[in-house]
Design a protein around this motif. Structure first.
Motif, short mmCIF file in Angstrom:
data_model
loop_
_atom_site.label_atom_id
_atom_site.label_comp_id
_atom_site.label_asym_id
_atom_site.label_seq_id
_atom_site.Cartn_x
_atom_site.Cartn_y
_atom_site.Cartn_z
N ALA A 23 0.98 -1.05 -0.10
CA ALA A 23 0.20 0.12 -0.05
C ALA A 23 0.95 1.63 -0.04
O ALA A 23 1.63 0.75 0.61
N LEU A 31 -4.78 0.75 1.16
CA LEU A 31 -5.35 -0.26 1.27
C LEU A 31 -6.11 -0.21 2.82
O LEU A 31 -6.75 -1.15 3.12
N THR A 65 -2.76 -3.74 7.20
CA THR A 65 -2.08 -2.70 6.58
C THR A 65 -2.09 -1.17 7.65
O THR A 65 -1.15 -0.85 8.07
#
Length: 760
Positions: A206, A285, A300
């Motif tokens: 991410a 994300l 994340t």
């Protein structure tokens, strides 16, 4: 699994992320713990550690080693007496051991902590990486990716708040100070130049953002010392939407990370947060419009927050912010991964993704059935069946989020050549909710696709409308004979949708159906909603229906016996004040900022509370008096009377609630019973009952019994080592019940706690 792995626990102190410590006996002089993350879930080769020691050891500095190498030099005195903190780097992938030993003399007592380090690219808890996966670092100003995990160099930019335009503008640290540079006063009362440092990079595939007040002329805050611009508090920002993944994302958790500016986002929150000295973090994300996979979002958030703590130290507390899909993430992350967020402010709230999507699947079927009916239907009759404020909701949204449709990929980010096509590309990316979450639900060997947890067998659509006299028996029969379901590719078909039994069990056991009874029972919740239950010009109806706030409340009460830790505030979506719903001066923005201040006070009260009692008790007793269920009209008049708020902003329902589902609206497959005359008002004749029975040969829904597949949550902090398999990262007796307590053999030979779905 090792004994130390079994004992790994999620511990929370002063609002910091969970940590795992060696079990120090009273007579032992040292205690060591990880404070940037759980010790068995570390990433990126670094960890922030705290060493606590007895007073009589102050003059005998301990020797601290990592895998045998002396790292004592990175440790410094902390704010707490008799403690040291240090950022230890150079961890190897896999197992590491940190040891603390007196002054190094013979016979000195020793403590050790095992640390498991994972790659900064992940995965840690979410299971095997999704494939294919499209990198989008160049879109976010980070250049082309360096590898297939979408890694990009870290980038730092500075921005300042302009007194002329009241917006953020690029700030050149080496140049002269802009004449329109604003000043701001933080929550701590420090007046500083309004300059923001924005760091962007990649973690867990991410793109992440860390925003913090900082004048580049002075030092940055560190884990050892804060600077005047940072108030010690953290906001985690989550973005909305709901679509399958397969790409990195072009927005960052409710913030716009355009390379040439610093956008406000979150209904004007960003400026409000930063101006008071809050740090703000997010990841691409953490946007459900990029990936509607909440476990990836949790992973994340865990990894980005670890990175933040290693840079700036543990925050006093972390507040979640974000609406719609951002609310789903806050609810799910807080319940299933407690400690990531200490207080949540879900906007336009939904309980979870499945509870958001299920009414839309029903809506698509109702729209199809009524459009193809041989009978005449009025708008009012269709509305009565839907339960919504207007049937336009189903027309507008029934197929807008087709997350059962295998081809529902992001056309902008995922090339068509990558996407599943039954005829030309049967091995392509399938963009259904369940295929995006295949690591949770596992693969159905009969189809080769992810198991699907959705079902509508036995549902008597429109039952409540029939009993209220809003529709005729003929319409009721016609509707239920035509409504059908979805095939495995998400196409509307004549047969009802049959949910996979294993997927349904896993939906409840792993927390995809959010029952609000784990982490959410002891966290402050402010549910702030702009009321959008009305028909817009052109006949459209917004998807953010307000009844889901009532569903959230019902689940809290069902799980915990009360909802004292939740406050629901409803606000007019537009009004006499200037600006639209995203304006800084809209009623929603003004009320949201007031509520944010009250959330901060709530968490400060909890942190300062040293009276006996569990955290859930402190959450209730420390709630500010001004925080009560309330509503605001378009002129910002506040009402605290439930009757007045209900009159101003009534809740509606959805098709399953009309069909008799409980207020918790958490039945994704009902138990069945024979057709019963007592379910109908007035009672049906014998002939009519026979007609109903012909449509439902296996019986109709019995909402008085438990949902099919419903099981208690298996525990918090679950990980998914293989599709359809889960394990607890804690593996303690209070987290895994008898159904999941034994050790099972992973296909690779590794041991883990919990069972595979096939064992269940």
């Amino acid at each position: 699994m090792s004994t130390s792995g079994r004992l790994a626990a999620v511990l929370f102190a002063t609002g910091a992320l969970c940590s795992t410590s060696a079990s120090a006996r009273p007579e032992e002089p040292y205690r060591i713990e990880a404070i940037s993350s759980q010790a068995n879930l570390v990433s990126g080769g670094a960890v922030l550690l705290k060493v606590t020691f007895k007073q009589d050891k102050r003059n005998h500095p301990p020797r601290i080693t990592l895998n045998g190498l002396d790292v004592s030099g990175v440790f410094r005195p902390a704010d707490d007496p008799d403690t040291l903190i240090g950022l230890v780097q150079g961890l190897v992938l896999g197992k590491n051991v940190v040891r603390v030993q007196g002054d190094g003399s013979s016979g000195s007592k020793e403590e050790s902590l095992e640390i498991t380090n994972y790659p900064i690219t992940g995965p840690i808890i979410s299971g095997p990486h999704q494939s294919p996966f499209i990198c989008e670092t160049s879109f976010l100003g980070l250049g082309n990716p360096l590898d297939s995990d979408c890694t990009a160099p870290t980038r730092v930019d500075y921005f300042y708040r302009s007194t002329t335009t009241n917006t953020f503008q690029p700030y050149v640290a080496s140049g002269p100070q802009p004449p329109d540079l604003a000043m701001t006063t933080t929550k701590e009362g420090n007046t500083v130049a309004y300059i923001v440092r924005r760091e962007m990079g990649t973690i867990n595939r991410a793109v992440y953002v860390v925003d913090i007040l900082h004048d580049p002329a002075g030092p940055l805050p560190t884990p050892y010392a804060r600077t005047p611009g940072y108030n010690g508090r953290l906001v985690y920002s989550f973005g909305g939407g709901c679509q399958a993944g397969y790409h990195q994302g072009r927005s960052v958790g409710g913030l716009t990370a355009a390379s040439n500016n610093l956008e406000d986002g979150q209904v004007g929150y960003q400026d409000y947060f930063l101006s008071q000295g809050y740090a703000v973090i997010a990841g691409s994300l953490n946007v459900t419009g990029t990936t509607c996979a909440d476990v990836i979002s949790a992973e994340t958030a865990m990894m980005i927050k670890q990175h933040f703590i290693e840079e700036y130290g543990p925050p006093r507390y972390t507040i979640g912010a974000g609406g719609s899909g951002g609310s789903m993430q806050q609810h799910l992350l807080t319940n299933n991964y407690p400690g990531l967020l200490d207080g949540v402010m879900p906007g336009r709230a939904f309980p979870d993704q499945m509870s958001f999507l299920n009414p839309l699947f029903d809506c698509e079927l109702l729209v199809h059935a009524i459009a193809n009916s041989s009978l005449a239907w009025t708008q009012a009759q269709a509305t009565a069946v839907s339960g919504m404020q207007d049937f336009g909701y189903c027309v507008s949204n029934g197929a807008r989020y087709p997350n059962l449709r295998a081809t529902n990929c992001n056309a902008t980010s995922v090339p068509a050549s990558y996407v599943y096509n039954a005829a030309t590309n049967p091995g392509g990316a399938r963009c259904t909710y369940q295929d995006n979450m295949v690591n949770i639900f596992g693969v159905d060997p009969a189809t080769g696709f992810a198991r699907r947890p959705f079902d509508n067998v036995g549902i008597q659509y429109g039952l409540g409308a029939l009993n209220a006299g809003a529709i005729t028996f003929e319409q009721f029969i016609d509707l239920n004979s035509r409504v059908g379901g979805h095939d495995i590719d998400g196409n509307v078909v004549a047969d009802r949708t049959v949910g996979d039994p294993t997927a349904l069990k896993l939906a409840y056991r792993t927390g995809r159906v959010n029952e609000f009874g784990a982490g959410l029972r002891s966290v402050p919740i402010i549910d702030v909603r702009s009321y959008l239950d009305f028909v817009q010009p052109g006949g459209n109806v917004d998807v953010h229906d307000s009844y889901h706030s009532g569903v959230n409340r019902a689940r809290l009460i069902a799980a915990n016996g009360n909802a004292s830790n939740q406050v629901i505030v409803t606000v007019a979506s537009t009004g006499t004040l200037t600006g639209d719903i995203s304006s800084h001066t809209s009623p929603l923005a003004i009320v949201s900022r007031q509520l944010f201040d009250l959330m901060d006070q709530w968490l400060a009260n909890i942190t300062a509370d040293v009276e006996p009692g569990a955290r859930a008790e402190r959450v209730v007793r420390d709630k500010p008096a001004a925080l009560v269920d309330s509503c605001y009209d378009s002129s910002l008049n506040k009402f605290t009377s439930a009757a007045q708020c209900t009159q101003l902003y009534p809740y509606h329902a959805d098709p399953r609630l009309v069909a008799g589902a409980p207020a918790t609206d958490d039945v994704f497959k009902c138990g069945l019973k024979p057709v019963d005359a007592s379910d109908y008002n007035p009672p049906l004749s014998r002939v009519q009952l026979a007609v109903v029975g012909a449509i439902f040969p296996n019986g109709v829904c019995d909402f008085g019994t438990a949902a099919a597949g419903k099981r208690p949550l298996a525990g918090t902090w679950l990980a998914y080592p293989a599709p359809g398999t889960f394990t607890s990262t804690r593996c303690s007796s209070d987290e895994m019940d008898a159904e999941d307590s034994h050790e099972s053999e992973h296909p690779t030979g590794a041991q883990f706690c919990g069972q595979t779905s096939d064992d269940r």
